[in-house]
Design an enzyme around this catalytic site. Structure first.
Site, PDB file in Angstrom:
ATOM      1  N   ASP A  75      32.593  42.267  42.738  1.00 41.16           N
ATOM      2  CA  ASP A  75      33.753  43.152  42.617  1.00 41.16           C
ATOM      3  C   ASP A  75      33.402  44.458  41.911  1.00 41.16           C
ATOM      4  O   ASP A  75      32.424  44.539  41.172  1.00 41.16           O
ATOM      5  CB  ASP A  75      34.845  42.467  41.778  1.00 41.16           C
ATOM      6  CG  ASP A  75      35.557  41.363  42.528  1.00 41.16           C
ATOM      7  OD1 ASP A  75      35.107  40.984  43.620  1.00 41.16           O
ATOM      8  OD2 ASP A  75      36.560  40.853  41.981  1.00 41.16           O
ATOM      9  N   ASP A  76      34.277  45.427  42.129  1.00 44.33           N
ATOM     10  CA  ASP A  76      34.374  46.671  41.334  1.00 44.33           C
ATOM     11  C   ASP A  76      33.390  47.762  41.732  1.00 44.33           C
ATOM     12  O   ASP A  76      33.377  48.814  41.099  1.00 44.33           O
ATOM     13  CB  ASP A  76      34.261  46.417  39.821  1.00 44.33           C
ATOM     14  CG  ASP A  76      35.433  45.639  39.271  1.00 44.33           C
ATOM     15  OD1 ASP A  76      36.281  45.196  40.068  1.00 44.33           O
ATOM     16  OD2 ASP A  76      35.497  45.452  38.049  1.00 44.33           O
ATOM     17  N   HIS A 126      39.775  45.876  47.083  1.00 41.98           N
ATOM     18  CA  HIS A 126      40.082  45.536  45.686  1.00 41.98           C
ATOM     19  C   HIS A 126      40.952  46.621  45.052  1.00 41.98           C
ATOM     20  O   HIS A 126      40.762  46.962  43.903  1.00 41.98           O
ATOM     21  CB  HIS A 126      38.733  45.388  44.956  1.00 41.98           C
ATOM     22  CG  HIS A 126      38.776  44.688  43.635  1.00 41.98           C
ATOM     23  ND1 HIS A 126      39.445  43.507  43.415  1.00 41.98           N
ATOM     24  CD2 HIS A 126      38.187  45.000  42.450  1.00 41.98           C
ATOM     25  CE1 HIS A 126      39.261  43.129  42.154  1.00 41.98           C
ATOM     26  NE2 HIS A 126      38.517  44.022  41.537  1.00 41.98           N
ATOM     27  N   HIS A 130      42.257  49.893  40.743  1.00 41.18           N
ATOM     28  CA  HIS A 130      42.067  48.724  39.883  1.00 41.18           C
ATOM     29  C   HIS A 130      43.131  48.576  38.789  1.00 41.18           C
ATOM     30  O   HIS A 130      42.831  48.359  37.622  1.00 41.18           O
ATOM     31  CB  HIS A 130      40.654  48.775  39.251  1.00 41.18           C
ATOM     32  CG  HIS A 130      40.101  47.409  38.933  1.00 41.18           C
ATOM     33  ND1 HIS A 130      40.379  46.737  37.757  1.00 41.18           N
ATOM     34  CD2 HIS A 130      39.278  46.599  39.628  1.00 41.18           C
ATOM     35  CE1 HIS A 130      39.742  45.572  37.753  1.00 41.18           C
ATOM     36  NE2 HIS A 130      39.070  45.457  38.877  1.00 41.18           N
ATOM     37  N   TYR A 173      41.818  41.546  38.188  1.00 42.10           N
ATOM     38  CA  TYR A 173      42.211  40.599  37.128  1.00 42.10           C
ATOM     39  C   TYR A 173      42.891  39.344  37.687  1.00 42.10           C
ATOM     40  O   TYR A 173      43.495  38.583  36.938  1.00 42.10           O
ATOM     41  CB  TYR A 173      43.149  41.272  36.109  1.00 42.10           C
ATOM     42  CG  TYR A 173      42.724  42.661  35.706  1.00 42.10           C
ATOM     43  CD1 TYR A 173      41.662  42.848  34.813  1.00 42.10           C
ATOM     44  CD2 TYR A 173      43.368  43.803  36.214  1.00 42.10           C
ATOM     45  CE1 TYR A 173      41.259  44.129  34.448  1.00 42.10           C
ATOM     46  CE2 TYR A 173      42.969  45.078  35.856  1.00 42.10           C
ATOM     47  CZ  TYR A 173      41.916  45.234  34.981  1.00 42.10           C
ATOM     48  OH  TYR A 173      41.513  46.501  34.621  1.00 42.10           O
ATOM     49  N   HIS A 228      30.298  40.960  39.198  1.00 37.47           N
ATOM     50  CA  HIS A 228      30.651  42.377  39.276  1.00 37.47           C
ATOM     51  C   HIS A 228      29.368  43.178  39.460  1.00 37.47           C
ATOM     52  O   HIS A 228      28.539  43.223  38.535  1.00 37.47           O
ATOM     53  CB  HIS A 228      31.394  42.818  38.011  1.00 37.47           C
ATOM     54  CG  HIS A 228      32.746  42.193  37.881  1.00 37.47           C
ATOM     55  ND1 HIS A 228      32.936  40.921  37.373  1.00 37.47           N
ATOM     56  CD2 HIS A 228      33.982  42.641  38.254  1.00 37.47           C
ATOM     57  CE1 HIS A 228      34.230  40.632  37.414  1.00 37.47           C
ATOM     58  NE2 HIS A 228      34.887  41.647  37.941  1.00 37.47           N
TER      59      HIS A 228
HETATM   60 ZN   LIG Z   1      37.887  44.039  39.565  1.00 41.92          ZN
END
Ligand SMILES: [Zn+2]
Length: 268
Positions: A75-76, A126, A130, A173, A228
């Site tokens: 992610d991210d 995603h 965020h 989250y 991540h």
């Molecule tokens: Zn995230």
């Protein structure tokens, strides 16, 4: 420990109950320069019609993985410095993963988005920026979903559309509302939670993260793992983690969307 062969796209033999959850995908194998690489053992296509939400940390159900099967998710990203290291580690072991992108970062680094896709990985979504999705108004949340998807699609294909080419989504989250979950399900978008994670948002060394995640996957035996790729500690420990999986008999499962033509025909 069974030695993995490459290419090794095995067809899946699932019981009827499992077959109802996922369809079987098959793709042409890419060349792997290393014969002793971990490799990707099989591909599972995931369809929102039968599996709208997966991941035991958030939902009662998950993907029908066999013992010692692992799905890698990141992610991210994209964040070029760390994402590129993760991609190199995955390529070294001929492993395919799924990246849930932040739309704002995808807009900043479209070349990295294209590289992720070019190297055979799945691209999920995603949000745009965020946020904590359960704490913002409904129209703002909808914008986060749509604008995030559109940004990822623009980076990937040069088309700004809120209809994702890969309908996979993960909430930042893991925070969502029932209405948001219903909205995504109605749009045929699979919501991914995770079965376990590396807690790589916490301050720790790569060695500490490696110890933590290897203990957790050994205890769980299988699962969708959340990392991540924007975290330097995760990028640093990824080669050692993949080596651990290889040396301990784990197998990598790559997730892909259900058949696109079928999905488009049914999307109404
Ligand atoms: Zn995230």
């Amino acid at each position: 420990m069974a030695k993995m062969q490459w290419p090794k796209w095995t067809s899946i033999t699932l019981g009827l109950a499992l077959a109802a959850l996922t369809a079987v995908g098959s793709v042409k194998a890419a060349d792997c320069p290393r014969e002793d690489a971990l490799g990707t053992s099989r591909i599972v296509s995931v369809d929102a019609k039968t599996t709208p939400r997966v991941g035991l940390k958030s939902f009662p159900q998950t993907l029908p993985l066999a013992d010692h099967e692992v799905v890698l998710t990141f992610d991210d990203g994209p964040r070029p410095k760390t994402t590129s290291k993760v991609l190199e580690a995955l390529a070294q072991e001929c492993v395919r993963a799924t990246f849930f992108l932040v739309g704002r970062s995808a807009a900043e680094h479209p070349e990295m988005v294209k590289r992720i896709a070019r190297e055979g990985h799945t691209i999920g979504h995603h949000t745009w920026s965020h946020p904590h999705m359960a704490r913002i108004p409904a129209d703002a949340a909808r914008y986060e979903i749509d604008h995030g998807i559109a940004s990822d699609e623009m980076a990937l294909h040069g088309v700004s559309t809120s209809t994702p080419s890969t309908p996979f989504f993960r909430f930042p989250y893991f925070e969502s509302t029932p209405a948001q979950l219903d909205l995504l399900q109605a749009r045929g978008i699979v919501v991914f939670g995770a079965d376990l994670w590396a807690s790589d948002w916490n301050d720790m060394t790569p060695e500490q993260e490696l110890k933590l995640i290897t203990e957790r996957i050994t205890a769980a035996g299988k699962g969708i793992i959340l990392f991540h790729d924007a975290q330097a500690r995760t990028a640093a420990m990824m080669p050692a983690f993949l080596r651990y999986l290889r040396e301990n008999g784990f197998h990598i499962v790559h997730i892909v969307p259900a058949d696109t033509s079928q999905r488009n025909a049914e999307a109404r």
